[in-house]
Design a protein around this motif. Sequence first.
Motif, PDB file in Angstrom:
ATOM      1  N   PRO A  18       0.807  -1.222   0.000  1.00  0.00           N
ATOM      2  CA  PRO A  18       0.000   0.000   0.000  1.00  0.00           C
ATOM      3  C   PRO A  18       0.845   1.279   0.000  1.00  0.00           C
ATOM      4  O   PRO A  18       1.979   1.281   0.481  1.00  0.00           O
ATOM      5  CB  PRO A  18      -0.796  -0.086   1.306  1.00  0.00           C
ATOM      6  N   GLU A  19       0.270   2.314  -0.514  1.00  0.00           N
ATOM      7  CA  GLU A  19       0.902   3.621  -0.479  1.00  0.00           C
ATOM      8  C   GLU A  19       1.220   3.960   0.975  1.00  0.00           C
ATOM      9  O   GLU A  19       0.415   3.721   1.869  1.00  0.00           O
ATOM     10  CB  GLU A  19      -0.064   4.658  -1.065  1.00  0.00           C
ATOM     11  N   GLY A  20       2.405   4.491   1.193  1.00  0.00           N
ATOM     12  CA  GLY A  20       2.807   4.876   2.538  1.00  0.00           C
ATOM     13  C   GLY A  20       3.487   3.776   3.330  1.00  0.00           C
ATOM     14  O   GLY A  20       3.866   3.981   4.476  1.00  0.00           O
ATOM     15  N   ARG A  21       3.654   2.606   2.730  1.00  0.00           N
ATOM     16  CA  ARG A  21       4.289   1.469   3.407  1.00  0.00           C
ATOM     17  C   ARG A  21       5.394   0.911   2.519  1.00  0.00           C
ATOM     18  O   ARG A  21       5.444   1.187   1.321  1.00  0.00           O
ATOM     19  CB  ARG A  21       3.262   0.375   3.684  1.00  0.00           C
ATOM     20  N   VAL A  22       6.268   0.095   3.094  1.00  0.00           N
ATOM     21  CA  VAL A  22       7.369  -0.520   2.349  1.00  0.00           C
ATOM     22  C   VAL A  22       7.551  -1.970   2.778  1.00  0.00           C
ATOM     23  O   VAL A  22       7.062  -2.384   3.825  1.00  0.00           O
ATOM     24  CB  VAL A  22       8.708   0.232   2.564  1.00  0.00           C
ATOM     25  N   MET A  23       8.259  -2.713   1.946  1.00  0.00           N
ATOM     26  CA  MET A  23       8.747  -4.046   2.288  1.00  0.00           C
ATOM     27  C   MET A  23      10.230  -4.089   1.962  1.00  0.00           C
ATOM     28  O   MET A  23      10.694  -3.368   1.071  1.00  0.00           O
ATOM     29  CB  MET A  23       8.046  -5.140   1.470  1.00  0.00           C
TER      30      MET A  23
END
Length: 104
Positions: A18-23
């Motif tokens: 999702p927008e605003g998150r990272v992996m």
Amino acid sequence: MTPDEYVEAVLDLVERIPEGRVMSYGGVADALAEHSGRASARLVGNIMARHGGSVPWHRVVTSAGRLPPGHEREARARLRAEGVPLRGEGVDIRAARWSPDEGM
């Protein structure tokens, strides 16, 4: 899972971040390991470098939060625009990390 299927699985998962998150690269590899039999952050990095232009590539960072090598400036601008918490030269990985188990 064939190599081509693995590439598609990586890109599909990155598309779901999702927008605003990272992996992290390793997080992507770990999330797919059970079905793919592969668990290599380096392989995910290679896939992103070769095939990641059509997905939100800037949402995949190192486990320490470092931005994609060679694309730091653009990645930082995109992540900042999405509201990802930044720390120093990278991402605050603890605050921004996403797992497919969380849903969207």
